[in-house]
Scaffold this active site. Structure first.
Site, short mmCIF file in Angstrom:
data_model
loop_
_atom_site.label_atom_id
_atom_site.label_comp_id
_atom_site.label_asym_id
_atom_site.label_seq_id
_atom_site.Cartn_x
_atom_site.Cartn_y
_atom_site.Cartn_z
N ARG B 56 0.55 -1.16 0.06
CA ARG B 56 -0.38 -0.31 0.06
C ARG B 56 1.16 1.38 -0.01
O ARG B 56 0.51 2.26 -0.62
CB ARG B 56 -1.33 0.36 1.00
CG ARG B 56 -0.24 0.10 2.43
CD ARG B 56 -1.36 -0.25 3.70
NE ARG B 56 -1.35 -1.84 2.95
CZ ARG B 56 -2.99 -2.92 3.76
NH1 ARG B 56 -3.90 -1.91 3.60
NH2 ARG B 56 -2.54 -4.11 3.19
N THR B 57 2.11 1.10 0.49
CA THR B 57 2.92 2.50 0.83
C THR B 57 2.99 2.88 -0.40
O THR B 57 2.84 4.41 -0.80
CB THR B 57 4.03 2.34 1.67
OG1 THR B 57 2.76 2.29 2.89
CG2 THR B 57 4.48 3.44 2.14
N LYS B 84 24.34 -6.14 -7.04
CA LYS B 84 25.81 -6.29 -8.02
C LYS B 84 26.39 -6.01 -6.84
O LYS B 84 27.64 -5.54 -7.09
CB LYS B 84 25.61 -5.43 -9.09
CG LYS B 84 25.45 -6.47 -10.46
CD LYS B 84 25.27 -5.36 -11.94
CE LYS B 84 23.75 -5.73 -12.46
NZ LYS B 84 24.09 -4.73 -13.45
N ARG B 106 11.88 3.76 1.24
CA ARG B 106 11.77 3.09 2.61
C ARG B 106 13.09 1.92 2.66
O ARG B 106 13.34 0.90 1.99
CB ARG B 106 10.96 1.45 2.45
CG ARG B 106 10.35 0.93 3.03
CD ARG B 106 9.36 0.00 3.49
NE ARG B 106 7.99 0.28 3.95
CZ ARG B 106 6.52 -0.11 3.82
NH1 ARG B 106 6.54 -1.18 4.25
NH2 ARG B 106 6.27 1.27 5.02
N HIS B 134 7.64 6.23 10.34
CA HIS B 134 7.17 6.33 9.81
C HIS B 134 6.19 7.60 9.43
O HIS B 134 4.95 7.12 9.87
CB HIS B 134 6.06 4.53 9.18
CG HIS B 134 5.48 4.13 8.28
ND1 HIS B 134 5.45 5.27 7.15
CD2 HIS B 134 4.89 2.80 7.54
CE1 HIS B 134 5.06 4.87 5.57
NE2 HIS B 134 4.47 3.42 6.68
#
Lengths: 428, 310
Positions: B56-57, B84, B106, B134
């Site tokens: 959702r975020t 990598k 995030r 958050h």
């Protein structure tokens, strides 16, 4: 080869001397200590007016990183950092690659130090092979090769049985075990001191007890074995209390504290400053208070830097990924002088903690100014005011939480075996 | 509101929070329109970089940007150069030089958005960092509460669950405290962080006691892995003690609101009767999340709040 140190205030804790007096050095040995020594024109003179002249400073806890991690530090750069920081003798921890767990590696370090180093280097051997905590290292061989103590620093010896055997065995050679006290179950995943600020920063905490549980265990094992136990970089009020009780009981225990644990708290991590990430973690103002009480009542035996140089990339990253450790050799004197300036620690006591204190722990014939003694001498300029600029460090590790902080009281000259190896922060 | 980044609610002023919430009101109207697009951020570019899973975020940020006509790109971390061995710093620089104005990040490690912010000129929005904050979730929670209650001032709010590891809890505590709310937290002792009393938060272990007289209950998601690290004995015991069920609401105010940041574990931290019940605003939270993120993007990339209504 003669050298005259003229007009300085000499502080020698082992004899209680504190007066303005001259010191004459000849062939690396202190020849005379008296007022107004006169010498020929050709004798080098260090003018020490308004300076503090001390026995050479000794650091029991340094990571020189060589062999194996020369990109972080090597013996040449680390000993230059020591000289610039006012240290004449340093002990290097065995968590190199290969580990200093056998005579060959210990000899290599000694030889490299003789060749590329500028101060005295005494290796600390590992307690267990590979510092793996399983089998004892060849301790007799390590002693023969010049190791002055044993430690699995960075890793604790988790098994109480193997620690007990190590103590019994080391005791045959009158060798201290330098213990890094950490219950790795309690500290697992931890990034900083557990408390209000770990909650505020959302970082996993390391409780005081991660250290104290092991301090208590090691003290008990010293009671059992009678061996010499030296507790490294104690950071909590509880640890200091445990050592105080152990000393009261007459147990064979000594301990060290670091300049950073004496002056910084967990709050400085604000903004996620990875240079303040260190193990054991920076604690609280109450812990600092307790460490200083411990210094003043004799519980603490010495100050050691736990100099842990890291390469830039190990600190310029996400906080959880950053390496633990502070590059400490070149800031130790100004940082501890700030405690002297604020009246928290007496100057004589400070010098003691850097000289005869550590010398006694590893049975070193240094740390004193007297006629006939080896001429290792540290001179401090108590009035010099300067900002910490890590880019000017001799150490390859620029990782310091003191960057851009101003301090009063810096090393003025470092003399090793009668030779001036550094003056005013410049290594010769 | 005049700042480059949104890293957390800890350092945000109450006035700034109010500006964001006020700006979100007209944004919510745009979402309800038939033609859900305004040209406000045309020519602006934003990227979402998610080092942790999210439905959702991430989607919410993306659609918020699109409704405002910003160009939005998602960096799929699992297929990028990160695999990598590229450092975060290099990844950020690479993104920056493509011309992005704003980055939404995030990360599983606390403080990473702060590190990113120090290393870029782009605006940075923290979409959740480790166990730290958050902020956009807390903003949408504040919005949802304010919308229903008319005010935030003086409300009693209980946050239920794993407070120790919750960035949602921390951001809510900071945000609610700035509006004079009484914040209570409830959960097992093993999932409580130290220092709560210093944050002016009351902690409880009994759900009934914590819910007495509250206006809002915010239920946190319990991560099943926590049980395996010895923090609580079993999910069944957790459900017995902390699953919000209809009978618990009796202790709370009659018009109590129930929030959950999602995704929900039905039958573990919340019962379906509650999740789908009259007191629940859980679905509306998601819509409000888009509105709040539109407001933020607008304020950080666009202009002042006066222009928005057009």
């Amino acid at each position: 080869m003669k050298l005259l140190i003229k007009g300085g205030r000499v502080i020698n804790p082992s004899s209680g001397l504190d007066e303005v007096i001259d010191i004459l050095v000849e062939d690396g040995i202190i020849k005379a200590i008296s007022k107004d020594i006169q010498v020929d024109k050709n004798v080098n003179i260090v003018h020490a007016d308004n300076k503090i002249v001390c026995p050479g400073f000794i650091d029991l806890h340094v990571h020189l990183r060589e062999p194996g991690f020369e990109y972080k530090e090597d013996i040449a750069s680390g000993t230059r950092a020591a000289a610039a920081g006012g240290f004449t003798s340093i002990c290097c921890m065995p968590n190199t690659n290969p580990v200093i767990d056998n005579a060959a590696v210990a000899s290599f370090v000694k030889e490299r130090a003789a060749k590329s180093g500028v101060v005295n280097v005494y290796p600390i051997g590992a307690v267990t092979k590979q510092q793996a905590g399983k089998e004892l290292a060849e301790i007799a061989d390590l002693v023969t090769a010049g190791c002055v103590g044993l430690s699995d620093d960075g890793k604790p010896v988790l098994g109480s049985d193997i620690m007990r055997h190590a103590m019994d065995y080391a005791n045959m050679f009158n060798l201290p075990i330098l213990s890094h006290c950490e219950d790795t179950g309690l500290s697992s995943g931890g990034q900083m001191n557990e408390g209000y600020f770990s909650t505020i920063f959302g970082l996993q905490g390391i409780p005081d007890e991660a250290e104290e549980v092991m301090v208590a265990r090691d003290i008990m094992l010293t009671g059992l074995t009678g061996a010499r136990l030296h507790l490294c970089h104690l950071s909590t009020a509880g640890s200091i209390n445990l050592v105080r009780l152990a000393k009261k009981k007459g147990l064979n225990v000594t301990c060290e504290v670091t300049p950073h644990h004496l002056t910084l708290t967990d709050e400085v991590i604000e903004g996620y400053d990875t240079d303040a990430k260190v193990n054991p973690p920076l604690r609280t103002p109450e812990d600092i208070e307790a460490l200083i009480v411990g210094i003043n009542d004799g519980t603490v035996d010495c100050i050691a830097t736990d100099h842990a140089p890291h390469h830039l990339e190990s600190k310029d990253c996400e906080f959880n990924l950053a390496a633990f450790g502070i590059s400490g050799l070149e800031t130790a004197i100004p940082v501890v002088m700030s405690l002297v300036n604020s009246g928290k620690i007496d100057l004589m006591r400070m010098v003691e903690l850097f000289t005869v204190g550590p010398a006694d722990i590893i049975n070193l014939d240094r740390g004193t100014i007297e006629v006939g003694a080896i001429a290792d001498i540290t001179i401090i300029d108590p009035d010099k005011i300067q900002m910490v600029n890590p880019q000017n460090f001799y150490s390859k590790g620029k990782n310091t939480p003191y960057k851009n902080r101003e301090f009063r009281g810096w090393p003025y000259a470092t003399i090793v075996k009668g030779e001036l190896v550094a003056s005013e922060g410049i290594v010769r | 509101m005049n700042q480059k980044d949104l890293l957390g609610l800890k350092e945000l002023r109450r006035e700034d929070i109010e500006t964001i919430l006020d700006t979100a009101v007209p944004m919510k109207d745009i979402i309800k329109r038939d033609i859900k697009k305004v040209p406000t951020l045309r020519g602006k570019a934003m990227v979402t970089v998610f080092y942790e899973n999210s439905t959702r975020t991430r989607t919410s940020f993306e659609i918020a940007g699109k409704y405002l006509s910003a160009d939005t790109v998602n960096l799929a971390v699992s297929t990028s150069s990160v695999q990598k061995g590229e450092s975060l710093k290099d990844t950020i620089k690479t993104i920056e030089v493509m011309g992005f104005d704003l980055m939404v990040i995030r990360h599983s490690m606390s403080g990473t958005p702060h590190y990113v912010s120090r290393n870029t000129n782009m605006s940075v929005i923290n979409a959740g960092d480790g166990t730290n904050e958050h902020p956009t979730q807390a903003l949408l929670d504040l919005y949802s509460i304010r919308e229903k209650k008319g005010t935030l001032e003086g409300l009693k709010v209980a946050i239920v669950g794993d407070i120790l590891h919750s960035r949602v809890a921390r951001s809510n505590i900071y945000g609610l405290s700035k509006f004079g709310c009484e914040v209570r937290v409830v959960g097992p002792a093993t999932l409580m962080p130290p220092g709560l009393e210093k944050m002016n938060v009351k902690s409880y272990h009994s759900l009934d006691a914590a819910l007495k007289g509250v206006d809002v209950i915010n239920i946190l998601r319990i991560q099943k892995e926590r049980q395996q690290t010895g923090l609580f004995p079993s999910l069944d015991e957790y459900a017995n003690l902390y699953m919000l069920r209809p009978e618990h609401l009796q202790a709370a105010k009659e018009d109590v609101l129930v929030l959950h940041p999602g995704p929900m574990n039905r039958g573990i931290e919340i019962s379906s009767q509650i999740a789908d019940g009259l007191n629940s605003v859980i679905n509306e939270q998601v819509t409000n999340g888009v509105a709040v993120r539109m407001a933020l993007l607008f304020l950080m990339m666009g202009g002042s709040k006066n222009e928005v209504a057009n």
